[in-house]
Design a protein around this motif. Structure first.
Motif, PDB file in Angstrom:
ATOM      1  N   MET A   1     -58.319  -1.627  -5.780  1.00 61.78           N
ATOM      2  CA  MET A   1     -57.884  -0.465  -5.013  1.00 61.78           C
ATOM      3  C   MET A   1     -58.055  -0.655  -3.500  1.00 61.78           C
ATOM      4  O   MET A   1     -57.499   0.107  -2.723  1.00 61.78           O
TER       5      MET A   1
ATOM      6  N   LYS B   1     -54.496   1.207  -3.187  1.00 59.89           N
ATOM      7  CA  LYS B   1     -54.423   2.607  -2.736  1.00 59.89           C
ATOM      8  C   LYS B   1     -53.145   2.803  -1.930  1.00 59.89           C
ATOM      9  O   LYS B   1     -52.600   3.879  -1.872  1.00 59.89           O
TER      10      LYS B   1
ATOM     11  N   ALA C   1     -54.448   2.955 -11.119  1.00 61.10           N
ATOM     12  CA  ALA C   1     -55.012   4.078 -10.361  1.00 61.10           C
ATOM     13  C   ALA C   1     -55.608   5.140 -11.304  1.00 61.10           C
ATOM     14  O   ALA C   1     -56.590   5.801 -10.951  1.00 61.10           O
TER      15      ALA C   1
END
Ligand code: HEC
Ligand code: HEC
Ligand code: HEC
Ligand code: HEC
Ligand code: HEC
Length: 197
Positions: free
Chosen positions: A90, A94, A107
Protein backbone atom coordinates in the motif's frame (compact mmCIF):
# COMPACT_ATOMS: atom_id res chain seq x y z
CA UNK A 1 2.42 -13.91 9.08
CA UNK A 2 -0.16 -16.36 7.83
CA UNK A 3 1.64 -16.78 4.56
CA UNK A 4 4.09 -18.95 6.42
CA UNK A 5 2.39 -22.26 6.97
CA UNK A 6 2.50 -23.30 10.58
CA UNK A 7 4.68 -26.28 11.16
CA UNK A 8 3.33 -29.04 13.35
CA UNK A 9 4.51 -28.86 16.92
CA UNK A 10 6.56 -31.94 17.32
CA UNK A 11 8.23 -32.89 20.57
CA UNK A 12 10.69 -35.06 18.68
CA UNK A 13 13.60 -32.88 17.71
CA UNK A 14 17.31 -33.16 17.08
CA UNK A 15 19.07 -36.43 16.75
CA UNK A 16 16.12 -38.55 17.76
CA UNK A 17 14.23 -37.19 14.82
CA UNK A 18 17.08 -37.84 12.41
CA UNK A 19 17.73 -41.29 13.91
CA UNK A 20 14.08 -42.14 13.41
CA UNK A 21 14.22 -40.87 9.86
CA UNK A 22 17.30 -42.93 9.11
CA UNK A 23 15.46 -45.95 10.50
CA UNK A 24 12.35 -45.20 8.44
CA UNK A 25 14.44 -44.59 5.36
CA UNK A 26 16.27 -47.90 5.89
CA UNK A 27 13.02 -49.73 6.50
CA UNK A 28 11.37 -48.31 3.44
CA UNK A 29 14.40 -49.31 1.35
CA UNK A 30 14.23 -52.84 2.75
CA UNK A 31 10.53 -53.17 2.14
CA UNK A 32 10.87 -51.54 -1.24
CA UNK A 33 8.37 -48.79 -0.44
CA UNK A 34 8.67 -45.61 -2.37
CA UNK A 35 10.12 -43.31 0.23
CA UNK A 36 8.90 -40.20 -1.53
CA UNK A 37 5.45 -40.87 -0.10
CA UNK A 38 6.82 -40.31 3.39
CA UNK A 39 8.03 -36.86 2.63
CA UNK A 40 6.35 -35.13 -0.26
CA UNK A 41 7.65 -31.77 0.97
CA UNK A 42 10.92 -30.55 -0.44
CA UNK A 43 10.49 -32.30 -3.77
CA UNK A 44 8.13 -29.92 -5.48
CA UNK A 45 10.38 -28.56 -8.20
CA UNK A 46 8.27 -26.58 -10.63
CA UNK A 47 5.45 -26.07 -8.09
CA UNK A 48 3.45 -22.98 -9.08
CA UNK A 49 0.38 -22.54 -6.87
CA UNK A 50 -2.37 -20.10 -7.85
CA UNK A 51 -2.18 -17.03 -5.61
CA UNK A 52 -5.13 -15.06 -4.20
CA UNK A 53 -3.92 -11.89 -5.93
CA UNK A 54 -2.08 -11.96 -9.25
CA UNK A 55 1.03 -10.27 -7.89
CA UNK A 56 3.82 -10.39 -10.48
CA UNK A 57 7.55 -10.43 -9.74
CA UNK A 58 8.12 -9.69 -13.41
CA UNK A 59 6.38 -6.31 -13.01
CA UNK A 60 7.84 -5.37 -9.62
CA UNK A 61 11.31 -6.94 -9.50
CA UNK A 62 11.77 -7.00 -13.30
CA UNK A 63 10.20 -3.96 -15.03
CA UNK A 64 10.18 -1.69 -11.94
CA UNK A 65 13.58 -3.08 -10.78
CA UNK A 66 12.56 -3.13 -7.12
CA UNK A 67 15.14 -4.62 -4.75
CA UNK A 68 14.14 -8.05 -3.43
CA UNK A 69 15.00 -6.90 0.09
CA UNK A 70 12.51 -4.01 -0.05
CA UNK A 71 9.82 -6.66 0.39
CA UNK A 72 11.76 -9.66 1.71
CA UNK A 73 13.45 -7.61 4.39
CA UNK A 74 14.12 -10.59 6.68
CA UNK A 75 16.57 -12.21 4.28
CA UNK A 76 19.71 -10.49 5.60
CA UNK A 77 18.82 -10.61 9.26
CA UNK A 78 17.02 -13.84 9.96
CA UNK A 79 16.23 -17.39 8.96
CA UNK A 80 13.13 -16.27 7.10
CA UNK A 81 13.15 -13.99 4.08
CA UNK A 82 9.45 -13.44 4.90
CA UNK A 83 6.48 -12.28 2.84
CA UNK A 84 5.75 -8.54 3.07
CA UNK A 85 2.63 -7.32 4.88
CA UNK A 86 -0.06 -5.56 2.81
CA UNK A 87 1.08 -2.21 4.19
CA UNK A 88 4.28 -2.52 2.12
CA UNK A 89 2.19 -2.92 -1.03
CA UNK A 90 0.00 0.00 0.00
CA UNK A 91 3.04 2.30 0.11
CA UNK A 92 2.41 2.50 -3.62
CA UNK A 93 -1.06 1.10 -4.22
CA UNK A 94 -2.89 3.70 -2.15
CA UNK A 95 -2.36 5.76 -5.27
CA UNK A 96 -1.04 3.42 -8.01
CA UNK A 97 -3.52 1.53 -10.24
CA UNK A 98 -6.40 1.98 -7.79
CA UNK A 99 -8.87 1.35 -10.66
CA UNK A 100 -7.60 -2.24 -11.05
CA UNK A 101 -9.88 -4.97 -9.58
CA UNK A 102 -6.78 -6.78 -8.29
CA UNK A 103 -5.64 -3.68 -6.42
CA UNK A 104 -9.16 -3.23 -5.03
CA UNK A 105 -8.97 -6.77 -3.70
CA UNK A 106 -5.62 -5.89 -2.12
CA UNK A 107 -7.06 -2.70 -0.61
CA UNK A 108 -9.93 -4.73 0.90
CA UNK A 109 -7.47 -6.87 2.84
CA UNK A 110 -5.73 -3.71 3.97
CA UNK A 111 -8.96 -2.05 5.16
CA UNK A 112 -10.05 -5.18 7.03
CA UNK A 113 -6.59 -5.45 8.57
CA UNK A 114 -6.25 -8.99 7.24
CA UNK A 115 -3.13 -10.50 5.70
CA UNK A 116 -3.33 -11.74 2.11
CA UNK A 117 -3.57 -15.56 2.27
CA UNK A 118 -0.57 -16.14 -0.03
CA UNK A 119 0.04 -19.79 -0.79
CA UNK A 120 3.48 -20.92 0.26
CA UNK A 121 5.66 -22.17 -2.60
CA UNK A 122 8.87 -23.44 -0.94
CA UNK A 123 8.55 -25.65 2.07
CA UNK A 124 11.28 -27.69 3.72
CA UNK A 125 10.34 -30.39 6.21
CA UNK A 126 10.55 -29.15 9.80
CA UNK A 127 13.54 -31.37 10.68
CA UNK A 128 15.77 -29.29 8.39
CA UNK A 129 17.14 -25.97 9.54
CA UNK A 130 17.73 -23.42 6.84
CA UNK A 131 18.83 -19.85 7.46
CA UNK A 132 18.57 -17.16 4.77
CA UNK A 133 20.92 -14.69 6.44
CA UNK A 134 23.79 -17.21 6.55
CA UNK A 135 23.58 -17.52 2.77
CA UNK A 136 22.66 -13.98 1.78
CA UNK A 137 25.39 -12.39 3.91
CA UNK A 138 28.04 -14.63 2.32
CA UNK A 139 26.96 -13.28 -1.07
CA UNK A 140 24.91 -16.21 -2.43
CA UNK A 141 22.42 -14.50 -4.77
CA UNK A 142 18.70 -15.14 -4.38
CA UNK A 143 18.61 -16.33 -7.99
CA UNK A 144 21.17 -19.08 -7.36
CA UNK A 145 18.50 -20.89 -5.37
CA UNK A 146 15.26 -19.34 -6.63
CA UNK A 147 16.05 -18.88 -10.32
CA UNK A 148 15.16 -15.79 -12.40
CA UNK A 149 12.33 -14.62 -10.12
CA UNK A 150 12.40 -11.17 -11.76
CA UNK A 151 11.16 -12.80 -14.97
CA UNK A 152 8.36 -14.78 -13.33
CA UNK A 153 4.76 -13.58 -13.50
CA UNK A 154 4.04 -16.39 -11.03
CA UNK A 155 6.62 -17.78 -8.60
CA UNK A 156 7.75 -21.27 -9.45
CA UNK A 157 9.93 -23.54 -7.32
CA UNK A 158 13.23 -23.59 -9.22
CA UNK A 159 15.41 -26.03 -7.25
CA UNK A 160 14.56 -29.47 -5.90
CA UNK A 161 15.33 -28.48 -2.26
CA UNK A 162 16.54 -32.04 -1.77
CA UNK A 163 19.30 -32.91 0.66
CA UNK A 164 21.60 -33.65 -2.29
CA UNK A 165 21.04 -30.15 -3.63
CA UNK A 166 22.11 -28.59 -0.31
CA UNK A 167 25.05 -30.91 0.37
CA UNK A 168 26.46 -30.74 -3.18
CA UNK A 169 26.54 -26.98 -3.09
CA UNK A 170 28.10 -26.94 0.38
CA UNK A 171 30.83 -29.28 -0.83
CA UNK A 172 31.40 -27.47 -4.15
CA UNK A 173 31.39 -23.95 -2.72
CA UNK A 174 33.80 -24.94 0.06
CA UNK A 175 36.25 -26.66 -2.30
CA UNK A 176 35.94 -24.40 -5.27
CA UNK A 177 33.79 -21.31 -4.72
CA UNK A 178 32.56 -19.29 -7.70
CA UNK A 179 34.96 -16.40 -8.54
CA UNK A 180 32.78 -13.67 -6.96
CA UNK A 181 32.81 -15.51 -3.60
CA UNK A 182 36.51 -16.54 -3.55
CA UNK A 183 37.47 -13.85 -1.05
CA UNK A 184 34.73 -14.84 1.39
CA UNK A 185 36.48 -17.92 2.81
CA UNK A 186 33.53 -20.20 2.47
CA UNK A 187 33.23 -23.16 4.73
CA UNK A 188 29.74 -24.62 4.43
CA UNK A 189 28.96 -27.59 6.61
CA UNK A 190 28.35 -31.15 5.44
CA UNK A 191 27.84 -32.41 9.02
CA UNK A 192 24.44 -33.92 9.67
CA UNK A 193 23.97 -31.69 12.72
CA UNK A 194 24.63 -28.57 10.65
CA UNK A 195 21.29 -28.98 8.91
CA UNK A 196 19.44 -31.31 11.32
CA UNK A 197 19.50 -29.87 14.82
C1 HEC B 1 6.89 -5.64 -4.07
C2 HEC B 1 7.28 -6.67 -3.16
C3 HEC B 1 8.17 -7.80 -3.63
C4 HEC B 1 9.40 -7.70 -4.27
C5 HEC B 1 10.15 -6.45 -4.71
C6 HEC B 1 9.88 -9.06 -4.41
N1 HEC B 1 8.97 -9.94 -3.91
FE1 HEC B 1 9.17 -11.95 -3.75
N2 HEC B 1 7.26 -12.12 -3.06
C7 HEC B 1 6.41 -11.06 -2.79
C8 HEC B 1 5.09 -11.57 -2.44
C9 HEC B 1 3.86 -10.75 -2.11
C10 HEC B 1 5.19 -12.98 -2.48
C11 HEC B 1 4.07 -14.01 -2.21
C12 HEC B 1 3.23 -14.22 -3.43
C13 HEC B 1 3.90 -15.07 -4.48
O1 HEC B 1 4.45 -16.13 -4.16
O2 HEC B 1 3.88 -14.65 -5.66
C14 HEC B 1 6.56 -13.28 -2.87
C15 HEC B 1 7.07 -14.57 -3.01
C16 HEC B 1 8.41 -14.86 -3.27
C17 HEC B 1 8.99 -16.19 -3.26
C18 HEC B 1 8.23 -17.47 -2.97
C19 HEC B 1 7.98 -17.61 -1.48
C20 HEC B 1 7.36 -18.92 -1.13
O3 HEC B 1 6.15 -18.95 -0.88
O4 HEC B 1 8.07 -19.94 -1.11
C21 HEC B 1 10.31 -16.06 -3.55
C22 HEC B 1 11.33 -17.17 -3.64
C23 HEC B 1 10.56 -14.66 -3.77
N3 HEC B 1 9.38 -13.96 -3.59
C24 HEC B 1 11.79 -14.13 -4.13
C25 HEC B 1 11.98 -12.82 -4.54
C26 HEC B 1 13.20 -12.34 -5.16
C27 HEC B 1 14.42 -13.20 -5.43
C28 HEC B 1 13.00 -11.02 -5.44
C29 HEC B 1 13.93 -10.07 -6.15
C30 HEC B 1 14.39 -10.52 -7.48
C31 HEC B 1 11.67 -10.67 -4.96
N4 HEC B 1 11.08 -11.79 -4.46
C32 HEC B 1 11.10 -9.40 -5.00
C33 HEC B 1 6.74 -9.72 -2.86
C34 HEC B 1 7.90 -9.22 -3.42
C1 HEC C 1 7.25 0.79 -5.39
C2 HEC C 1 5.82 0.79 -5.70
C3 HEC C 1 5.05 -0.52 -5.65
C4 HEC C 1 4.95 -1.40 -4.60
C5 HEC C 1 5.63 -1.32 -3.24
C6 HEC C 1 4.05 -2.46 -5.03
N1 HEC C 1 3.62 -2.20 -6.30
FE1 HEC C 1 2.27 -3.31 -7.35
N2 HEC C 1 2.54 -2.11 -8.97
C7 HEC C 1 3.29 -0.96 -8.99
C8 HEC C 1 3.17 -0.33 -10.31
C9 HEC C 1 3.85 0.96 -10.74
C10 HEC C 1 2.31 -1.18 -11.06
C11 HEC C 1 1.83 -0.96 -12.49
C12 HEC C 1 2.82 -1.50 -13.45
C13 HEC C 1 2.29 -1.38 -14.86
O1 HEC C 1 1.09 -1.28 -15.05
O2 HEC C 1 3.12 -1.40 -15.76
C14 HEC C 1 1.92 -2.27 -10.18
C15 HEC C 1 1.07 -3.28 -10.56
C16 HEC C 1 0.52 -4.20 -9.69
C17 HEC C 1 -0.53 -5.16 -10.02
C18 HEC C 1 -1.23 -5.29 -11.37
C19 HEC C 1 -2.44 -4.39 -11.35
C20 HEC C 1 -3.20 -4.51 -12.66
O3 HEC C 1 -4.35 -4.94 -12.62
O4 HEC C 1 -2.61 -4.20 -13.70
C21 HEC C 1 -0.78 -5.89 -8.90
C22 HEC C 1 -1.83 -6.98 -8.73
C23 HEC C 1 0.13 -5.43 -7.87
N3 HEC C 1 0.90 -4.41 -8.38
C24 HEC C 1 0.19 -5.95 -6.60
C25 HEC C 1 1.12 -5.56 -5.64
C26 HEC C 1 1.30 -6.22 -4.36
C27 HEC C 1 0.52 -7.42 -3.89
C28 HEC C 1 2.30 -5.56 -3.71
C29 HEC C 1 2.89 -5.89 -2.37
C30 HEC C 1 3.44 -7.22 -2.21
C31 HEC C 1 2.73 -4.47 -4.58
N4 HEC C 1 2.02 -4.52 -5.74
C32 HEC C 1 3.71 -3.54 -4.25
C33 HEC C 1 4.02 -0.44 -7.96
C34 HEC C 1 4.21 -1.03 -6.71
C1 HEC D 1 21.01 -21.08 -0.58
C2 HEC D 1 19.70 -21.04 -1.19
C3 HEC D 1 18.83 -19.83 -1.01
C4 HEC D 1 19.16 -18.50 -1.18
C5 HEC D 1 20.49 -17.91 -1.56
C6 HEC D 1 17.94 -17.76 -0.96
N1 HEC D 1 16.92 -18.61 -0.63
FE1 HEC D 1 14.98 -18.11 -0.26
N2 HEC D 1 14.55 -20.04 0.23
C7 HEC D 1 15.45 -21.09 0.16
C8 HEC D 1 14.85 -22.26 0.76
C9 HEC D 1 15.52 -23.61 0.90
C10 HEC D 1 13.56 -21.88 1.19
C11 HEC D 1 12.53 -22.74 1.93
C12 HEC D 1 12.77 -22.54 3.43
C13 HEC D 1 11.86 -23.33 4.33
O1 HEC D 1 10.92 -23.98 3.86
O2 HEC D 1 12.06 -23.27 5.55
C14 HEC D 1 13.40 -20.48 0.83
C15 HEC D 1 12.26 -19.73 1.07
C16 HEC D 1 12.09 -18.41 0.68
C17 HEC D 1 10.89 -17.62 0.85
C18 HEC D 1 9.61 -18.10 1.51
C19 HEC D 1 9.45 -17.46 2.88
C20 HEC D 1 10.56 -17.81 3.83
O3 HEC D 1 11.20 -16.90 4.33
O4 HEC D 1 10.80 -19.01 4.08
C21 HEC D 1 11.14 -16.37 0.33
C22 HEC D 1 10.18 -15.19 0.27
C23 HEC D 1 12.50 -16.38 -0.16
N3 HEC D 1 13.06 -17.62 0.07
C24 HEC D 1 13.12 -15.28 -0.74
C25 HEC D 1 14.49 -15.17 -0.93
C26 HEC D 1 15.19 -13.94 -1.29
C27 HEC D 1 14.53 -12.60 -1.53
C28 HEC D 1 16.52 -14.23 -1.35
C29 HEC D 1 17.69 -13.31 -1.60
C30 HEC D 1 17.77 -12.09 -0.79
C31 HEC D 1 16.66 -15.67 -1.06
N4 HEC D 1 15.42 -16.19 -0.80
C32 HEC D 1 17.85 -16.38 -1.06
C33 HEC D 1 16.71 -21.04 -0.39
C34 HEC D 1 17.41 -19.89 -0.66
C1 HEC E 1 24.18 -22.47 -3.87
C2 HEC E 1 24.88 -23.06 -2.77
C3 HEC E 1 24.12 -23.45 -1.52
C4 HEC E 1 22.94 -24.16 -1.46
C5 HEC E 1 22.10 -24.70 -2.58
C6 HEC E 1 22.68 -24.32 -0.05
N1 HEC E 1 23.66 -23.72 0.70
FE1 HEC E 1 23.74 -23.65 2.76
N2 HEC E 1 25.41 -22.51 2.65
C7 HEC E 1 26.04 -22.11 1.50
C8 HEC E 1 27.07 -21.17 1.83
C9 HEC E 1 28.02 -20.48 0.85
C10 HEC E 1 27.05 -21.02 3.24
C11 HEC E 1 27.94 -20.12 4.11
C12 HEC E 1 29.14 -20.86 4.60
C13 HEC E 1 30.05 -19.93 5.36
O1 HEC E 1 29.56 -19.21 6.24
O2 HEC E 1 31.26 -19.91 5.06
C14 HEC E 1 25.99 -21.89 3.73
C15 HEC E 1 25.68 -22.04 5.07
C16 HEC E 1 24.68 -22.86 5.56
C17 HEC E 1 24.40 -23.10 6.96
C18 HEC E 1 25.12 -22.49 8.14
C19 HEC E 1 26.14 -23.44 8.66
C20 HEC E 1 27.45 -23.23 7.95
O3 HEC E 1 27.98 -24.18 7.39
O4 HEC E 1 27.95 -22.10 7.96
C21 HEC E 1 23.36 -24.00 7.02
C22 HEC E 1 22.73 -24.60 8.26
C23 HEC E 1 22.97 -24.28 5.66
N3 HEC E 1 23.79 -23.58 4.79
C24 HEC E 1 21.94 -25.11 5.31
C25 HEC E 1 21.51 -25.33 4.00
C26 HEC E 1 20.36 -26.15 3.64
C27 HEC E 1 19.49 -26.91 4.61
C28 HEC E 1 20.26 -26.10 2.27
C29 HEC E 1 19.26 -26.75 1.39
C30 HEC E 1 17.86 -26.60 1.72
C31 HEC E 1 21.35 -25.25 1.79
N4 HEC E 1 22.07 -24.81 2.85
C32 HEC E 1 21.57 -24.98 0.44
C33 HEC E 1 25.71 -22.48 0.21
C34 HEC E 1 24.56 -23.18 -0.17
C1 HEC F 1 23.45 -29.07 3.91
C2 HEC F 1 22.27 -29.56 4.60
C3 HEC F 1 22.16 -31.01 4.99
C4 HEC F 1 23.12 -31.83 5.53
C5 HEC F 1 24.58 -31.49 5.82
C6 HEC F 1 22.48 -33.09 5.82
N1 HEC F 1 21.16 -33.04 5.43
FE1 HEC F 1 19.79 -34.54 5.64
N2 HEC F 1 18.39 -33.42 4.68
C7 HEC F 1 18.57 -32.14 4.26
C8 HEC F 1 17.36 -31.70 3.58
C9 HEC F 1 17.12 -30.34 2.94
C10 HEC F 1 16.43 -32.77 3.67
C11 HEC F 1 14.98 -32.78 3.16
C12 HEC F 1 14.91 -33.05 1.72
C13 HEC F 1 15.17 -34.47 1.42
O1 HEC F 1 14.56 -35.35 2.05
O2 HEC F 1 16.01 -34.74 0.52
C14 HEC F 1 17.11 -33.86 4.37
C15 HEC F 1 16.55 -35.08 4.65
C16 HEC F 1 17.14 -36.07 5.40
C17 HEC F 1 16.52 -37.32 5.76
C18 HEC F 1 15.12 -37.75 5.37
C19 HEC F 1 15.16 -38.44 4.03
C20 HEC F 1 13.81 -38.73 3.51
O3 HEC F 1 13.74 -39.13 2.33
O4 HEC F 1 12.80 -38.54 4.20
C21 HEC F 1 17.42 -38.03 6.49
C22 HEC F 1 17.23 -39.41 7.09
C23 HEC F 1 18.63 -37.23 6.58
N3 HEC F 1 18.42 -36.04 5.92
C24 HEC F 1 19.77 -37.60 7.25
C25 HEC F 1 20.98 -36.92 7.19
C26 HEC F 1 22.24 -37.45 7.70
C27 HEC F 1 22.40 -38.80 8.38
C28 HEC F 1 23.20 -36.49 7.42
C29 HEC F 1 24.69 -36.57 7.69
C30 HEC F 1 25.39 -37.65 6.99
C31 HEC F 1 22.52 -35.37 6.77
N4 HEC F 1 21.19 -35.68 6.64
C32 HEC F 1 23.15 -34.19 6.37
C33 HEC F 1 19.71 -31.37 4.39
C34 HEC F 1 20.92 -31.80 4.92
Amino acid sequence: MTSVRHRSINPMTGWWRVALLVATLGLSLLTGCDNSDLNPLGYNKGYTPVQPISYSHKIHAGDLKMDCKYCHFGSEKSKKAGIPPVSVCMNCHKTVRTESPQIQLLADFYKKGEPVPWVRVHNLPDFVSFDHSRHVNKGVACQTCHGPIQEMAEVKQFASLSMGWCVNCHRDYTRNPPPDLKAKHIFATTDCTGCHQ
